[in-house]
Design a protein around this motif. Structure first.
Motif, PDB file in Angstrom:
ATOM      1  N   UNK A 251       0.857  -1.184   0.000  1.00  0.00           N
ATOM      2  CA  UNK A 251       0.000   0.000   0.000  1.00  0.00           C
ATOM      3  C   UNK A 251       0.893   1.233   0.000  1.00  0.00           C
ATOM      4  N   UNK A 252       0.542   2.216  -0.825  1.00  0.00           N
ATOM      5  CA  UNK A 252       1.267   3.481  -0.871  1.00  0.00           C
ATOM      6  C   UNK A 252       0.502   4.505  -0.052  1.00  0.00           C
ATOM      7  N   UNK A 253       1.189   5.157   0.888  1.00  0.00           N
ATOM      8  CA  UNK A 253       0.546   6.166   1.740  1.00  0.00           C
ATOM      9  C   UNK A 253       1.385   7.427   1.785  1.00  0.00           C
TER      10      UNK A 253
ATOM     11  N   UNK B 184       5.390   6.366   1.596  1.00  0.00           N
ATOM     12  CA  UNK B 184       5.929   5.057   1.960  1.00  0.00           C
ATOM     13  C   UNK B 184       5.116   3.954   1.299  1.00  0.00           C
ATOM     14  N   UNK B 185       5.817   2.940   0.839  1.00  0.00           N
ATOM     15  CA  UNK B 185       5.182   1.695   0.441  1.00  0.00           C
ATOM     16  C   UNK B 185       5.200   0.808   1.671  1.00  0.00           C
ATOM     17  N   UNK B 186       4.022   0.402   2.137  1.00  0.00           N
ATOM     18  CA  UNK B 186       3.907  -0.432   3.327  1.00  0.00           C
ATOM     19  C   UNK B 186       3.849  -1.892   2.926  1.00  0.00           C
ATOM     20  N   UNK B 187       4.681  -2.704   3.560  1.00  0.00           N
ATOM     21  CA  UNK B 187       4.708  -4.130   3.287  1.00  0.00           C
ATOM     22  C   UNK B 187       3.406  -4.773   3.775  1.00  0.00           C
ATOM     23  N   UNK B 188       2.993  -5.874   3.155  1.00  0.00           N
ATOM     24  CA  UNK B 188       1.760  -6.554   3.570  1.00  0.00           C
ATOM     25  C   UNK B 188       1.788  -6.876   5.057  1.00  0.00           C
ATOM     26  N   UNK B 189       0.661  -6.663   5.724  1.00  0.00           N
ATOM     27  CA  UNK B 189       0.538  -6.937   7.151  1.00  0.00           C
ATOM     28  C   UNK B 189       0.712  -5.719   8.017  1.00  0.00           C
ATOM     29  N   UNK B 190       1.464  -4.716   7.584  1.00  0.00           N
ATOM     30  CA  UNK B 190       1.705  -3.521   8.395  1.00  0.00           C
ATOM     31  C   UNK B 190       0.439  -2.695   8.549  1.00  0.00           C
ATOM     32  N   UNK B 191      -0.391  -2.619   7.512  1.00  0.00           N
ATOM     33  CA  UNK B 191      -1.577  -1.772   7.560  1.00  0.00           C
ATOM     34  C   UNK B 191      -2.674  -2.371   8.416  1.00  0.00           C
TER      35      UNK B 191
ATOM     36  N   UNK C 234       8.508  -0.569   5.892  1.00  0.00           N
ATOM     37  CA  UNK C 234       7.983   0.531   5.094  1.00  0.00           C
ATOM     38  C   UNK C 234       9.138   1.062   4.262  1.00  0.00           C
ATOM     39  N   UNK C 235       8.923   1.171   2.960  1.00  0.00           N
ATOM     40  CA  UNK C 235       9.936   1.680   2.047  1.00  0.00           C
ATOM     41  C   UNK C 235       9.572   3.126   1.729  1.00  0.00           C
ATOM     42  N   UNK C 236      10.329   4.065   2.279  1.00  0.00           N
ATOM     43  CA  UNK C 236       9.977   5.475   2.206  1.00  0.00           C
ATOM     44  C   UNK C 236      10.764   6.200   1.126  1.00  0.00           C
TER      45      UNK C 236
END
Length: 90
Positions: free
Chosen positions: A7-9, A65-72, A83-85
């Motif tokens: 997910x991109x946030x 940030x691109x959030x890795x699966x499960x973080x959200x 999270x890849x920011x």
């Protein structure tokens, strides 16, 4: 894991941390509105585990940030996860 699992946030600076909100509410009721920081993006698979990501043209400058699966799915404040920011300049 596929690119669509991420997910991109948009991130907001808060003192010594960065925050985001993707959804408010619970199991039976949820809403977004102006507090929703999720950003839609397009992905194209180029090779095995390699994707080309296309961001919206009207994306304002700021931190994302691109959030890795499960973080959200975590509701704990200060939760850990990948999270890849990146920072988008003007």
């Amino acid at each position: 894991v596929e690119a669509t699992d991420y997910q991109l946030v948009r991130l907001h600076q808060k003192k010594n941390a960065r925050e985001f909100r993707t959804m408010t509410g619970g199991v039976f009721h949820s809403s977004g509105g102006d507090t929703r920081d999720a950003v839609a993006f397009q992905q194209t698979r180029i090779a095995k585990r390699t994707y080309k990501i296309s961001l919206p043209d009207n994306l304002p400058p700021g931190e994302y940030a691109f959030l890795a699966p499960g973080l959200t799915n975590s509701t704990a404040s200060g939760s850990s996860g990948r999270a890849y920011t990146f920072h988008l300049l003007e």
